[in-house]
Design an enzyme around this catalytic site. Structure first.
Site, PDB file in Angstrom:
ATOM      1  N   LEU A 113      -1.292   1.248  -7.000  1.00 56.57           N
ATOM      2  CA  LEU A 113      -0.289   1.685  -6.038  1.00 56.57           C
ATOM      3  C   LEU A 113      -0.633   1.134  -4.661  1.00 56.57           C
ATOM      4  O   LEU A 113      -1.801   0.894  -4.347  1.00 56.57           O
ATOM      5  CB  LEU A 113      -0.234   3.212  -5.965  1.00 56.57           C
ATOM      6  CG  LEU A 113       0.217   3.965  -7.214  1.00 56.57           C
ATOM      7  CD1 LEU A 113       0.044   5.473  -6.986  1.00 56.57           C
ATOM      8  CD2 LEU A 113       1.661   3.647  -7.550  1.00 56.57           C
ATOM      9  N   ASN A 147      -2.584  -2.611   1.078  1.00 58.74           N
ATOM     10  CA  ASN A 147      -3.522  -3.724   0.850  1.00 58.74           C
ATOM     11  C   ASN A 147      -4.978  -3.277   0.822  1.00 58.74           C
ATOM     12  O   ASN A 147      -5.878  -4.063   1.094  1.00 58.74           O
ATOM     13  CB  ASN A 147      -3.326  -4.815   1.917  1.00 58.74           C
ATOM     14  CG  ASN A 147      -1.901  -5.319   1.976  1.00 58.74           C
ATOM     15  OD1 ASN A 147      -1.297  -5.613   0.935  1.00 58.74           O
ATOM     16  ND2 ASN A 147      -1.344  -5.404   3.174  1.00 58.74           N
ATOM     17  N   ARG A 148      -5.197  -2.012   0.492  1.00 57.48           N
ATOM     18  CA  ARG A 148      -6.544  -1.435   0.436  1.00 57.48           C
ATOM     19  C   ARG A 148      -7.265  -1.482   1.780  1.00 57.48           C
ATOM     20  O   ARG A 148      -8.490  -1.417   1.838  1.00 57.48           O
ATOM     21  CB  ARG A 148      -7.402  -2.129  -0.650  1.00 57.48           C
ATOM     22  CG  ARG A 148      -6.869  -1.926  -2.070  1.00 57.48           C
ATOM     23  CD  ARG A 148      -6.843  -0.447  -2.419  1.00 57.48           C
ATOM     24  NE  ARG A 148      -6.511  -0.178  -3.819  1.00 57.48           N
ATOM     25  CZ  ARG A 148      -5.299   0.129  -4.247  1.00 57.48           C
ATOM     26  NH1 ARG A 148      -4.282   0.168  -3.382  1.00 57.48           N
ATOM     27  NH2 ARG A 148      -5.084   0.386  -5.513  1.00 57.48           N
ATOM     28  N   MET A 149      -6.488  -1.581   2.876  1.00 57.84           N
ATOM     29  CA  MET A 149      -7.051  -1.561   4.223  1.00 57.84           C
ATOM     30  C   MET A 149      -7.062  -0.116   4.722  1.00 57.84           C
ATOM     31  O   MET A 149      -6.453   0.233   5.732  1.00 57.84           O
ATOM     32  CB  MET A 149      -6.225  -2.463   5.139  1.00 57.84           C
ATOM     33  CG  MET A 149      -6.252  -3.926   4.742  1.00 57.84           C
ATOM     34  SD  MET A 149      -7.810  -4.731   5.203  1.00 57.84           S
ATOM     35  CE  MET A 149      -7.574  -4.855   6.964  1.00 57.84           C
TER      36      MET A 149
END
Length: 222
Positions: free
Chosen positions: A8, A191-193
């Site tokens: 997700l 974006n997994r940031m």
């Protein structure tokens, strides 16, 4: 089962280091309130991790019942596996995770029993059947032959302590408080940031009379 293609993108919130409060307790209460307002089921449920003298970590879900000025409180059987771990190693961590908000909070600190009178007050607030059930779970995590034995014990205790009678507070049952030394707030981002802000406790002497807690903050890489 292969979940390598399942993912997700977290895009529901932002955690800005420039606008966070000086104390983590304000943010902790705010996030708990947000989860409650969003009707997250049992937003006060937290994963409790302990490790005893055997150096084997254990984790389970417990329910936070209070946020104090110094930490969080939960109640359990003192003679349980977690109670044994705590007696051997008074350090623990808890984790809240609210998927609906794409948030988690990680708390680490020292853990100790709360005042027995306070535990008794809370025990008497519990539903009658839950009070009876606490006596059945003795010793908690101990082996039982089958469920029928549990139910027979429960029925007998219901006879001994019928509805509208006071069930005595077990000496082996009560509350623990985790005094927070470090607390991390995690907000999922695209974006997994992810945003990760950590508060670390520092204690300053107030003219030698009182120990006043202050907090340092830092941002962590996701």
């Amino acid at each position: 089962m292969d979940f390598t293609d399942q993912r997700l993108s977290y895009e529901k919130g932002v955690l800005d280091q420039q606008s966070i409060p000086a104390s983590p307790f304000e943010l902790l209460k705010g996030w708990i309130s947000d989860a409650t307002e969003q009707q997250v089921q049992e937003p006060y449920a937290m994963s409790l991790a302990t490790c005893g003298a055997d150096n084997k970590p254990s984790v389970r879900i417990v329910l936070m019942r209070e946020i104090t000025e110094t930490g969080v409180v939960f109640y359990t059987n003192y003679e349980s596996a977690k109670g044994q771990d705590i007696a051997e190693n008074p350090n623990a961590e808890v984790l809240f995770f609210w998927h609906e908000l794409e948030r988690q909070i990680r708390i680490s600190g020292s853990i100790a029993k709360i005042d027995a009178d306070k535990s008794a007050m809370y025990f008497q607030k519990r539903p009658h059947d839950s009070q009876v059930g606490a006596w059945v779970s003795q010793p908690q995590s101990g082996e039982v032959v089958n469920r029928e034995v549990m139910e027979q014990t429960f029925d007998q205790l219901q006879t001994d302590y019928p509805e509208n009678t006071q069930v005595p507070t077990p000496e082996f049952w009560g509350g623990y408080e985790i005094t927070i030394n470090e607390i991390e707030f995690w907000q999922g981002r695209a974006n997994r940031m992810h945003d990760r802000i950590v508060y670390t406790r520092s204690t300053d002497s107030d003219n030698g009379r009182n120990n006043v807690a202050s907090w340092n903050t830092k941002r962590l890489l996701p």
